[in-house]
Design a protein around this motif. Sequence first.
Motif, PDB file in Angstrom:
ATOM      1  N   GLY A   1      61.473  -5.252  19.587  1.00  0.00           N
ATOM      2  CA  GLY A   1      62.203  -5.546  18.356  1.00  0.00           C
ATOM      3  C   GLY A   1      63.322  -4.555  18.118  1.00  0.00           C
ATOM      4  O   GLY A   1      64.443  -4.932  17.726  1.00  0.00           O
ATOM      5  N   PHE A   2      63.048  -3.276  18.343  1.00  0.00           N
ATOM      6  CA  PHE A   2      64.084  -2.258  18.181  1.00  0.00           C
ATOM      7  C   PHE A   2      65.192  -2.437  19.214  1.00  0.00           C
ATOM      8  O   PHE A   2      66.371  -2.213  18.925  1.00  0.00           O
ATOM      9  N   VAL A   3      64.815  -2.827  20.415  1.00  0.00           N
ATOM     10  CA  VAL A   3      65.815  -3.102  21.449  1.00  0.00           C
ATOM     11  C   VAL A   3      66.720  -4.243  21.004  1.00  0.00           C
ATOM     12  O   VAL A   3      67.950  -4.186  21.162  1.00  0.00           O
ATOM     13  N   GLY A   4      66.124  -5.283  20.421  1.00  0.00           N
ATOM     14  CA  GLY A   4      66.912  -6.411  19.933  1.00  0.00           C
ATOM     15  C   GLY A   4      67.902  -5.997  18.865  1.00  0.00           C
ATOM     16  O   GLY A   4      69.061  -6.435  18.870  1.00  0.00           O
ATOM     17  N   ILE A   5      67.460  -5.138  17.927  1.00  0.00           N
ATOM     18  CA  ILE A   5      68.366  -4.656  16.877  1.00  0.00           C
ATOM     19  C   ILE A   5      69.526  -3.888  17.494  1.00  0.00           C
ATOM     20  O   ILE A   5      70.696  -4.046  17.098  1.00  0.00           O
ATOM     21  N   GLY A   6      69.224  -3.034  18.475  1.00  0.00           N
ATOM     22  CA  GLY A   6      70.276  -2.278  19.146  1.00  0.00           C
ATOM     23  C   GLY A   6      71.276  -3.186  19.848  1.00  0.00           C
ATOM     24  O   GLY A   6      72.497  -2.948  19.796  1.00  0.00           O
ATOM     25  N   VAL A   7      70.774  -4.242  20.483  1.00  0.00           N
ATOM     26  CA  VAL A   7      71.663  -5.190  21.175  1.00  0.00           C
ATOM     27  C   VAL A   7      72.567  -5.898  20.170  1.00  0.00           C
ATOM     28  O   VAL A   7      73.770  -6.087  20.421  1.00  0.00           O
ATOM     29  N   ILE A   8      72.033  -6.288  19.028  1.00  0.00           N
ATOM     30  CA  ILE A   8      72.832  -6.973  18.006  1.00  0.00           C
ATOM     31  C   ILE A   8      74.003  -6.097  17.561  1.00  0.00           C
ATOM     32  O   ILE A   8      75.164  -6.526  17.546  1.00  0.00           O
ATOM     33  N   PHE A   9      73.691  -4.861  17.196  1.00  0.00           N
ATOM     34  CA  PHE A   9      74.751  -3.967  16.731  1.00  0.00           C
ATOM     35  C   PHE A   9      75.771  -3.682  17.833  1.00  0.00           C
ATOM     36  O   PHE A   9      76.983  -3.689  17.595  1.00  0.00           O
ATOM     37  N   ALA A  10      75.266  -3.430  19.045  1.00  0.00           N
ATOM     38  CA  ALA A  10      76.173  -3.086  20.144  1.00  0.00           C
ATOM     39  C   ALA A  10      77.107  -4.243  20.477  1.00  0.00           C
ATOM     40  O   ALA A  10      78.319  -4.045  20.677  1.00  0.00           O
ATOM     41  N   MET A  11      76.583  -5.463  20.532  1.00  0.00           N
ATOM     42  CA  MET A  11      77.394  -6.608  20.920  1.00  0.00           C
ATOM     43  C   MET A  11      78.370  -7.018  19.821  1.00  0.00           C
ATOM     44  O   MET A  11      79.537  -7.307  20.093  1.00  0.00           O
ATOM     45  N   VAL A  12      77.898  -7.046  18.570  1.00  0.00           N
ATOM     46  CA  VAL A  12      78.766  -7.498  17.480  1.00  0.00           C
ATOM     47  C   VAL A  12      79.877  -6.481  17.209  1.00  0.00           C
ATOM     48  O   VAL A  12      81.066  -6.809  17.277  1.00  0.00           O
ATOM     49  N   PHE A  13      79.491  -5.249  16.944  1.00  0.00           N
ATOM     50  CA  PHE A  13      80.510  -4.265  16.588  1.00  0.00           C
ATOM     51  C   PHE A  13      81.245  -3.739  17.815  1.00  0.00           C
ATOM     52  O   PHE A  13      82.425  -3.384  17.735  1.00  0.00           O
ATOM     53  N   GLY A  14      80.559  -3.702  18.967  1.00  0.00           N
ATOM     54  CA  GLY A  14      81.239  -3.316  20.196  1.00  0.00           C
ATOM     55  C   GLY A  14      82.329  -4.303  20.550  1.00  0.00           C
ATOM     56  O   GLY A  14      83.458  -3.926  20.915  1.00  0.00           O
ATOM     57  N   GLY A  15      82.012  -5.602  20.448  1.00  0.00           N
ATOM     58  CA  GLY A  15      83.018  -6.626  20.719  1.00  0.00           C
ATOM     59  C   GLY A  15      84.168  -6.565  19.740  1.00  0.00           C
ATOM     60  O   GLY A  15      85.336  -6.744  20.122  1.00  0.00           O
ATOM     61  N   TYR A  16      83.860  -6.314  18.478  1.00  0.00           N
ATOM     62  CA  TYR A  16      84.898  -6.205  17.441  1.00  0.00           C
ATOM     63  C   TYR A  16      85.850  -5.051  17.729  1.00  0.00           C
ATOM     64  O   TYR A  16      87.078  -5.204  17.666  1.00  0.00           O
ATOM     65  N   ILE A  17      85.298  -3.906  18.087  1.00  0.00           N
ATOM     66  CA  ILE A  17      86.132  -2.726  18.361  1.00  0.00           C
ATOM     67  C   ILE A  17      86.955  -2.928  19.633  1.00  0.00           C
ATOM     68  O   ILE A  17      88.151  -2.608  19.675  1.00  0.00           O
ATOM     69  N   LEU A  18      86.323  -3.495  20.675  1.00  0.00           N
ATOM     70  CA  LEU A  18      87.047  -3.721  21.925  1.00  0.00           C
ATOM     71  C   LEU A  18      88.179  -4.730  21.750  1.00  0.00           C
ATOM     72  O   LEU A  18      89.185  -4.686  22.471  1.00  0.00           O
ATOM     73  N   ALA A  19      88.017  -5.634  20.784  1.00  0.00           N
ATOM     74  CA  ALA A  19      89.069  -6.612  20.511  1.00  0.00           C
ATOM     75  C   ALA A  19      90.189  -6.029  19.666  1.00  0.00           C
ATOM     76  O   ALA A  19      91.156  -6.732  19.340  1.00  0.00           O
ATOM     77  N   GLY A  20      90.067  -4.752  19.296  1.00  0.00           N
ATOM     78  CA  GLY A  20      91.116  -4.094  18.515  1.00  0.00           C
ATOM     79  C   GLY A  20      90.825  -3.999  17.035  1.00  0.00           C
ATOM     80  O   GLY A  20      91.691  -3.577  16.253  1.00  0.00           O
ATOM     81  N   GLY A  21      89.635  -4.377  16.630  1.00  0.00           N
ATOM     82  CA  GLY A  21      89.285  -4.289  15.221  1.00  0.00           C
ATOM     83  C   GLY A  21      89.090  -2.858  14.755  1.00  0.00           C
ATOM     84  O   GLY A  21      88.755  -1.971  15.542  1.00  0.00           O
ATOM     85  N   LYS A  22      89.338  -2.628  13.483  1.00  0.00           N
ATOM     86  CA  LYS A  22      89.202  -1.303  12.885  1.00  0.00           C
ATOM     87  C   LYS A  22      87.960  -1.268  12.001  1.00  0.00           C
ATOM     88  O   LYS A  22      87.748  -2.159  11.167  1.00  0.00           O
ATOM     89  N   MET A  23      87.148  -0.255  12.206  1.00  0.00           N
ATOM     90  CA  MET A  23      85.902  -0.139  11.441  1.00  0.00           C
ATOM     91  C   MET A  23      86.133   0.395  10.034  1.00  0.00           C
ATOM     92  O   MET A  23      85.253   0.287   9.183  1.00  0.00           O
ATOM     93  N   GLY A  24      87.315   0.949   9.789  1.00  0.00           N
ATOM     94  CA  GLY A  24      87.567   1.590   8.501  1.00  0.00           C
ATOM     95  C   GLY A  24      87.358   0.668   7.321  1.00  0.00           C
ATOM     96  O   GLY A  24      86.686   1.026   6.344  1.00  0.00           O
ATOM     97  N   ILE A  25      87.927  -0.545   7.391  1.00  0.00           N
ATOM     98  CA  ILE A  25      87.828  -1.469   6.254  1.00  0.00           C
ATOM     99  C   ILE A  25      86.380  -1.912   6.045  1.00  0.00           C
ATOM    100  O   ILE A  25      85.927  -2.085   4.913  1.00  0.00           O
ATOM    101  N   ILE A  26      85.617  -2.069   7.144  1.00  0.00           N
ATOM    102  CA  ILE A  26      84.205  -2.466   7.020  1.00  0.00           C
ATOM    103  C   ILE A  26      83.396  -1.340   6.395  1.00  0.00           C
ATOM    104  O   ILE A  26      82.597  -1.568   5.472  1.00  0.00           O
ATOM    105  N   ILE A  27      83.596  -0.126   6.894  1.00  0.00           N
ATOM    106  CA  ILE A  27      82.833   1.016   6.372  1.00  0.00           C
ATOM    107  C   ILE A  27      83.146   1.253   4.902  1.00  0.00           C
ATOM    108  O   ILE A  27      82.256   1.575   4.100  1.00  0.00           O
ATOM    109  N   LYS A  28      84.425   1.077   4.525  1.00  0.00           N
ATOM    110  CA  LYS A  28      84.820   1.298   3.130  1.00  0.00           C
ATOM    111  C   LYS A  28      84.194   0.263   2.198  1.00  0.00           C
ATOM    112  O   LYS A  28      83.763   0.588   1.083  1.00  0.00           O
ATOM    113  N   SER A  29      84.130  -0.985   2.661  1.00  0.00           N
ATOM    114  CA  SER A  29      83.634  -2.058   1.793  1.00  0.00           C
ATOM    115  C   SER A  29      82.119  -2.226   1.858  1.00  0.00           C
ATOM    116  O   SER A  29      81.521  -2.814   0.950  1.00  0.00           O
TER     117      SER A  29
END
Length: 290
Positions: A3-31
């Motif tokens: 289960g913990f592995v699954g949670i890690g995969v979710i975060f890595a794939m979703v936010f990793g893909g977002y960052i690699l696509a050029g997304g900025k985490m600043g607006i997400i972290i702020k909101s």
Amino acid sequence: MIGFVGIGVIFAMVFGGYILAGGKMGIIIKSLPFEMMMIGGAAVGAFLISNDMAAVKHTLKDVGKVFKGPKWKHDDYRDLLCLLFELIRLARQNPVAIEEHIEDPENSSIFSKYPRILSDKEAIALICDTMRSASMNYDDPHQVEEVLEKRMEANAHHAQHSSHALQAMADALPALGIVAAVLGVIKTMAAIDQPPEVLGGMIGGALVGTFLGVFLAYGFVGPFAGRLKTVIDDDAHFYQLIREVLVANLHNHATNICIEVGRQNTPSHCRPSFSELEEALKDVKSSGAA
């Protein structure tokens, strides 16, 4: 652990893909804190409205099963078959002697050999109530099977309440995300005189609400509900095995046949092999003879 592995995969794939696509985490972290307060808080509030305190406590307790998995393992099924073998054999050899065990299982020399099973009140009640009924000549196999089936259906319905409550929350989260997003749009429209870069940031913050609602629903709460349902269904096989063996006993099958019926009805991943169970039953017979 998985289960913990699954949670890690979710975060890595979703936010990793977002960052690699050029997304900025600043607006997400702020909101994120404000959106989580609105969406998470509303979800918790709706959960409290739709459930009483007993159901809330039951659900919080059951969440741990998502990570722990089913309660009953391979060894527990083997021990259950050995326990039932001892009880059935004694009941047939000496119907009077069995009474002290089924009336006071906590102090029973037979039940005490299997502490994990003894700690489960429903399993013990199911065994003792059924054997007590048989001793009172309520031994029609079909009637007893019907009574046990209704009892287990009621228990299963109660046990599944946690998964239903979590699934209801998962279904509500996307809509709550839209509520948070609409509030963000309202906030943005109130600042329509601001420059485009400011408005863009505000709109992005509003969309974080939609993202968060869908992300929590389909990435966490929904899978939690599904996994919890699977675990509860798996554990229900333990009680179904008790029913199968005790009903077979009421049909007056040989004791070994009753136990084999139970073994055959054990889930494949927990089922002891025929030779393994034979060895375990030999140990039971030798200890009983001693």
